[in-house]
Design a protein around this motif. Structure first.
Motif, short mmCIF file in Angstrom:
data_model
loop_
_atom_site.label_atom_id
_atom_site.label_comp_id
_atom_site.label_asym_id
_atom_site.label_seq_id
_atom_site.Cartn_x
_atom_site.Cartn_y
_atom_site.Cartn_z
N GLY A 108 -31.10 -38.55 -3.39
CA GLY A 108 -31.62 -37.40 -3.42
C GLY A 108 -31.80 -36.75 -4.79
O GLY A 108 -32.33 -37.53 -5.93
N ASP A 109 -31.56 -35.40 -5.02
CA ASP A 109 -31.54 -34.91 -6.15
C ASP A 109 -30.72 -35.29 -7.04
O ASP A 109 -30.64 -34.95 -8.21
N TRP A 110 -29.51 -36.02 -6.79
CA TRP A 110 -28.79 -36.59 -7.86
C TRP A 110 -29.39 -37.86 -8.55
O TRP A 110 -28.49 -38.46 -9.26
N TYR A 111 -30.26 -38.33 -8.11
CA TYR A 111 -30.86 -39.84 -8.41
C TYR A 111 -31.08 -39.70 -10.24
O TYR A 111 -30.78 -40.50 -10.75
N GLY A 112 -31.70 -38.58 -10.41
CA GLY A 112 -31.88 -38.50 -12.13
C GLY A 112 -30.71 -38.45 -12.67
O GLY A 112 -30.81 -38.71 -14.04
N ILE A 113 -29.60 -37.79 -12.06
CA ILE A 113 -28.21 -37.54 -12.77
C ILE A 113 -27.40 -38.75 -12.83
O ILE A 113 -26.90 -39.25 -13.86
N ALA A 114 -27.03 -39.27 -11.50
CA ALA A 114 -26.11 -40.48 -11.34
C ALA A 114 -26.75 -41.72 -11.39
O ALA A 114 -26.24 -42.70 -11.98
N GLY A 115 -28.19 -41.75 -11.28
CA GLY A 115 -28.76 -43.06 -11.42
C GLY A 115 -28.83 -43.72 -12.69
O GLY A 115 -28.43 -44.94 -12.73
N PRO A 116 -29.04 -43.01 -13.75
CA PRO A 116 -28.83 -43.75 -15.17
C PRO A 116 -27.32 -44.38 -15.36
O PRO A 116 -27.21 -45.39 -15.93
N ALA A 117 -26.32 -43.64 -14.90
CA ALA A 117 -24.95 -43.98 -15.05
C ALA A 117 -24.70 -45.31 -14.39
O ALA A 117 -23.77 -46.07 -14.53
N LEU A 118 -25.27 -45.64 -13.20
CA LEU A 118 -24.98 -46.38 -12.19
C LEU A 118 -26.14 -47.70 -12.83
O LEU A 118 -25.78 -48.75 -12.18
N GLY A 119 -26.85 -47.42 -13.70
CA GLY A 119 -27.84 -48.54 -14.28
C GLY A 119 -29.01 -48.83 -13.37
O GLY A 119 -29.69 -49.84 -13.37
N ILE A 120 -29.41 -47.82 -12.56
CA ILE A 120 -30.49 -48.27 -11.56
C ILE A 120 -31.71 -47.18 -11.72
O ILE A 120 -32.81 -47.41 -11.09
N ALA A 121 -31.58 -46.52 -12.88
CA ALA A 121 -32.71 -45.44 -13.26
C ALA A 121 -32.81 -45.08 -14.92
O ALA A 121 -31.59 -45.38 -15.52
N ASP A 122 -33.81 -45.11 -15.25
CA ASP A 122 -33.71 -44.87 -16.97
C ASP A 122 -33.21 -43.57 -17.21
O ASP A 122 -33.44 -42.51 -16.40
N PRO A 123 -32.54 -43.61 -18.16
CA PRO A 123 -31.84 -42.30 -18.74
C PRO A 123 -33.12 -41.51 -19.42
O PRO A 123 -33.95 -41.92 -19.92
N GLY A 124 -32.96 -40.06 -19.25
CA GLY A 124 -33.55 -39.16 -19.85
C GLY A 124 -33.36 -39.14 -21.54
O GLY A 124 -32.55 -39.86 -21.96
N GLU A 125 -34.28 -38.41 -22.16
CA GLU A 125 -34.00 -38.23 -23.60
C GLU A 125 -32.97 -37.30 -23.98
O GLU A 125 -32.60 -37.31 -25.04
N ARG A 126 -32.36 -36.33 -23.06
CA ARG A 126 -31.76 -35.37 -23.51
C ARG A 126 -30.13 -36.00 -23.12
O ARG A 126 -30.11 -36.82 -22.18
N GLN A 127 -29.07 -35.32 -23.70
CA GLN A 127 -27.87 -35.53 -23.60
C GLN A 127 -27.39 -35.16 -22.28
O GLN A 127 -27.50 -33.93 -21.81
#
Length: 614
Positions: A108-127
């Motif tokens: 859900g809404d956590w995909y963009g936040i937790a996804g990069p940490a789990l390696g299943i989504a590209d991280p954003g440009e911000r910290q």
């Protein structure tokens, strides 16, 4: 429950573990009783070789026999610098098996936040905010637990888990009562200090049952194990000497008995004097000497495997150890026979020479890694970093190797470490970024780049260590090389660090002095917004003379075209409200600070003292 006594050396670590196995069985049965069951946590603690891994394997067997889904992960001594390494091992396989749309739906809404940490989504440009990422990971497991019930999570060698995983684990353990999940962790005593120890203490405190501390085998159990392995003819003095030599350590006992079999030593009192020499060959210097006896190629293979630590394949080890494929296959077989390396699933038939390998025990991995000459070890880490980079995994994945390379005025290495730090920050791992940048300073960077590295280091430490952040940013601002937007951002970040270090007045004066140096424009407005905000905090009940008038004049020029102007409009609206000015004017000011009636998208979830970007 009636416990069946182990009768083979393979199950040696379960001898005298009846209470622990019974606790596991009760916990699994409670989990399976009802989908609404509360979660539970078991912690097993013991020195190396006392059977923690065997207990987790038995937990898996019990859980799978009752139809549970079981996910597992393991910390590694040389992998502690890899952020989210253990939690990725735990969750990534299940998430990767989903279609991308399905993973998005579950997170859900956590995909963009937790996804990069789990390696299943590209991280954003911000910290990324570390606390937000931690909360996202907890939410991810919460949702997956509902999907996979009954779910059992196993974490071995948690004392070697990375800091980011430990932070998540502590937060998850606190919420476990709300979830139908069984969490079982195994650790050695000690080994962890600082924040890691604090997180593990929180995990232990969340367990419903006290931590189970494993003890060594008794002389009677050692005798039973000896006879189960060597036959009933092993006499009592021989069995007693096995116990005396190994101290009842199950791992050492199994290894010693295997060597007794290999050497065809008769298990009688007259031969008991040979046991100590055999035991020395299974550990420390003796293990290294035994490895050397296998030949230089096998030694290089084992060294390369120890450098990799995880993802050990024959092809990758061959490239790192500069062996051709046939020689690498031969070495792998030698090391399997010598019980130094093994297949992760020894019971499965090997159909390829490309599958993963692992060390038989962490004690062996540590001994082999420490036996590599220092200069060679550093050089091999450099080669491993290049192999990782060439495979397309990125600078962050290679950074654990880059950290170990000997400083040599290598500007390409500085650039790689800076890139790795940016990738770590983007997934919410500032500690990992800090380690990369501190290592970059040791290289060292060229004088014109040093200020930027210090600035980036200040961004990584930011409010987790305000005094350290202040030192880095002040040093960077006092050197050539930090200009334009980076200099403004450095001052912007310095001010909340000063604020958190109880230097509020200096925070105000710092941004005021820098703003005065700048020409009219967005950069100056950005610092003025921060100045007025800190002045408002600093003033408290006492208004700064002329502040409201100056703020009114400045806000009158703002239309809300960027975050600096929006921040000033919000500050002006708040100031007007506190002074009882016209309500319609206050509402109009606030409307001008919004984008389509809402906060600007890049303000979502940000705070003025954290990663707020005005």
């Amino acid at each position: 429950m009636t416990e069946v006594r182990p009768t083979a050396a393979a199950s040696a670590s379960l001898w005298e573990r009846d209470e622990e196995v019974a606790a596991v069985t009760r916990a699994v049965d409670a989990l399976c009783a009802d989908r609404s069951s509360s979660g539970s946590l078991l912690v097993f603690r013991g020195e190396a070789g006392l059977g923690k891994t065997a207990l987790l394997a038995e937990t898996r067997r019990i859980a799978e026999a009752r139809g549970c889904t079981v996910w597992s992960a393991r910390g590694g001594e040389t992998l502690r610098s890899v952020p989210f390494n253990v939690v990725r091992q735990l969750l990534q396989p299940a998430l990767v098996s989903m279609l991308p749309e399905e993973a998005r739906e579950y997170l859900g809404d956590w995909y963009g936040i937790a996804g990069p940490a789990l390696g299943i989504a590209d991280p954003g440009e911000r910290q990324a905010d570390p606390q937000g990422v931690c909360d996202g990971l907890v939410a991810a497991v919460r949702r997956l637990a509902q999907r996979e019930w009954p779910l059992v999570l196993l974490i071995d060698d948690v004392h070697w888990a990375d800091q980011e995983t430990l932070r998540w684990l502590a937060a998850f353990a606190e919420r476990l009562a709300e979830l139908p999940v069984l969490l079982v962790v195994a650790r050695r005593p000690g080994e962890v200090t600082g924040d890691g120890a604090r997180h593990l203490d929180a995990v232990a405190a969340a367990a419903q049952a006290p931590t189970a501390t494993l003890s060594a085998l008794t002389p009677e159990a050692t005798a039973g194990l000896t006879r189960a392995t060597l036959g009933p003819g092993a006499d009592a003095p021989f069995c007693r000497e096995v116990w005396a030599v190994t101290g009842g350590n199950p791992y050492e006992t199994v290894e010693l008995l295997a060597k007794v079999q290999d050497s065809e030593l008769e298990p009688v009192e007259a031969q008991a004097g040979e046991l100590r020499a055999l035991n020395r060959s299974a550990r420390g210097g003796g293990l290294v000497a035994r490895l050397e006896q296998l030949g230089i190629d096998a030694t290089r293979f084992a060294w390369a495997a120890a450098i990799l630590g995880t993802g050990i394949t024959i092809d990758l080890v061959a490239r790192l150890a500069t062996l051709d494929h046939d020689d690498a296959v031969r070495c792998a077989d030698l090391l399997r026979t010598a019980r130094i390396l093994t297949d992760p699933d020894p019971g499965a038939a090997r159909t390829t020479d490309h599958g993963d390998l692992e060390f038989v025990h962490p004690l062996i991995a540590t001994a082999v890694y420490n036996s590599i000459p220092d200069a060679l070890r550093r050089a091999m880490h450099g080669i491993a970093a290049q192999l990782v980079t060439d495979s397309g995994l990125g600078a962050a994945a290679a950074s654990r190797h880059l950290l170990q390379v000997h400083p040599d005025d290598d500007q390409e290495l500085v650039a790689q470490l800076r890139e790795a730090a940016r990738e770590h920050l983007a997934v919410g791992a500032p500690d990992a970024a800090r380690r990369c940048l501190e290592r970059a300073l040791e290289e060292p960077p060229l004088p014109e780049a040093r200020a930027r590295v210090l600035y980036e280091l200040g961004c990584a430490t930011l409010l987790t260590a305000p005094a350290t952040t202040i030192g880095h940013l002040r040093t960077a601002l006092g050197m050539p090389g930090l200009d334009g937007e980076q200099r403004v951002d450095a001052v912007f970040r310095l001010s909340p660090a000063l604020l958190h270090n109880d230097q509020l007045e200096e925070a105000v004066r710092t941004v005021e002095a820098e703003a005065a140096r700048l020409p009219e424009g967005p950069a100056r407005l950005r610092l003025q917004a921060v100045q007025y905000m800190w002045e408002g905090i600093h003033a408290g009940e006492t208004a700064t003379p002329g502040r409201s008038e100056r703020l009114r004049e400045l806000a009158a020029t703002c239309t809300g075209r960027d975050n600096a102007e929006r921040a000033l409009l919000i500050l002006r609206g708040f100031d007007a409200m506190t002074h009882g000015e016209n309500a319609e004017e206050v509402a109009e000011l606030c409307d001008r600070a919004l984008v389509n009636g809402r906060l600007a998208p890049d303000w979502a979830g940000r705070t003025p003292t954290g990663a707020w970007s005005c």
